[in-house]
Motif scaffolding. Sequence first.
Motif, short mmCIF file in Angstrom:
data_model
loop_
_atom_site.label_atom_id
_atom_site.label_comp_id
_atom_site.label_asym_id
_atom_site.label_seq_id
_atom_site.Cartn_x
_atom_site.Cartn_y
_atom_site.Cartn_z
N VAL A 224 0.84 -1.20 0.00
CA VAL A 224 0.00 0.00 0.00
C VAL A 224 0.87 1.25 0.00
O VAL A 224 0.59 2.23 -0.70
N GLY A 225 1.95 1.22 0.80
CA GLY A 225 2.85 2.37 0.85
C GLY A 225 3.50 2.65 -0.48
O GLY A 225 3.68 3.82 -0.87
N ILE A 226 3.85 1.61 -1.23
CA ILE A 226 4.44 1.79 -2.55
C ILE A 226 3.46 2.47 -3.49
O ILE A 226 3.81 3.39 -4.24
N GLY A 227 2.19 2.04 -3.45
CA GLY A 227 1.19 2.68 -4.30
C GLY A 227 1.01 4.14 -3.97
O GLY A 227 0.93 4.98 -4.87
N MET A 228 0.97 4.49 -2.69
CA MET A 228 0.79 5.88 -2.30
C MET A 228 2.03 6.71 -2.62
O MET A 228 1.92 7.88 -3.00
N PHE A 229 3.21 6.10 -2.48
CA PHE A 229 4.43 6.82 -2.84
C PHE A 229 4.48 7.10 -4.34
O PHE A 229 4.87 8.20 -4.77
N LYS A 230 4.08 6.12 -5.13
CA LYS A 230 4.00 6.35 -6.57
C LYS A 230 3.01 7.46 -6.89
O LYS A 230 3.25 8.30 -7.76
N GLY A 231 1.88 7.47 -6.18
CA GLY A 231 0.92 8.54 -6.39
C GLY A 231 1.51 9.90 -6.08
O GLY A 231 1.26 10.88 -6.80
N LEU A 232 2.32 9.99 -5.01
CA LEU A 232 3.00 11.24 -4.68
C LEU A 232 3.93 11.68 -5.81
O LEU A 232 3.91 12.85 -6.23
#
Length: 292
Positions: A224-232
């Motif tokens: 989940v953190g990877i997805g949100m970091f990519k979104g950032l």
Amino acid sequence: MRDEIGTTRCLHATRALDIHLRMESLRRMEWLALVGRVFLGVLSSLGQIAALMRELGLGLRSGVWRLKLVAQQIVAIGYGSQLVVVVTGAFTGAVFAFQSYAKFKTFGIESSVGAIVSVALCRELGPVLAGLMVSGRVGASMAADIGTMKVTEQIDALRVMGVHPVDYLVLPRFLAMVISMPLLVAESIAFGLMASCALIVYGFDVPSGWFWQHTIDHTDVLDVGIGMFKGLVFGIIITLVSCHQGLIAENGAVGVGLGTTRAVVFSSLTILISNFFLTIALDYVSPMGSGG
């Protein structure tokens, strides 16, 4: 007489060959010139975006963030993009679950659909598709708004009044995108999982306990953190590219339209290209399949 005719033919053939070689050389030179122009154009754009990033950094350090404008942009970017992101995430998750179920059923492991859908949504589908949709909606709006101000000389008026255009126009959009984009990605992932669960559980009679147990066992917090970091990262890309296209717009309405088109195209391509390198780099942090 025959010798003269033969000599004339040889001269014509030599001249034709010489002309052909010159034409080939010109074509090669044209291709080299085209490649050179594209390379220099890309290099120039990267330099301008780097300068924009520097000015953004100075604006962040100054502490004058204009929170009212930031809040307005959060509403426009985050709240305004919710419907697009939710619909995209939900139907992407449902379609991916349907395709996975059709294949997994032949192996008798249809209860594992939740795991593969969850990891795919968290790591790739959620952030990438949300980024592409936001670039089409928000990126175009940013480029059009700032481009219109540029061609109507409103940006010059801001400078006359002692207001830095980057601090007033770009920085609030940048902060709003940094806040909104990871949340939009998380929302896309959540609705994608709910839609896939509804399809698999109620459409194909797979027990919900099995679905969620496999999902939880094979999905790590880092996914989940990877997805949100990519979104950032994608949000920063959209803001920089779109605002840059708006700031360099010229030639009236035609220039604004061209800048808007370029903002969407360049943002989308940059998202797809950067996602490849982010995936490889982040796989060292959390290798695929390490969840649970």
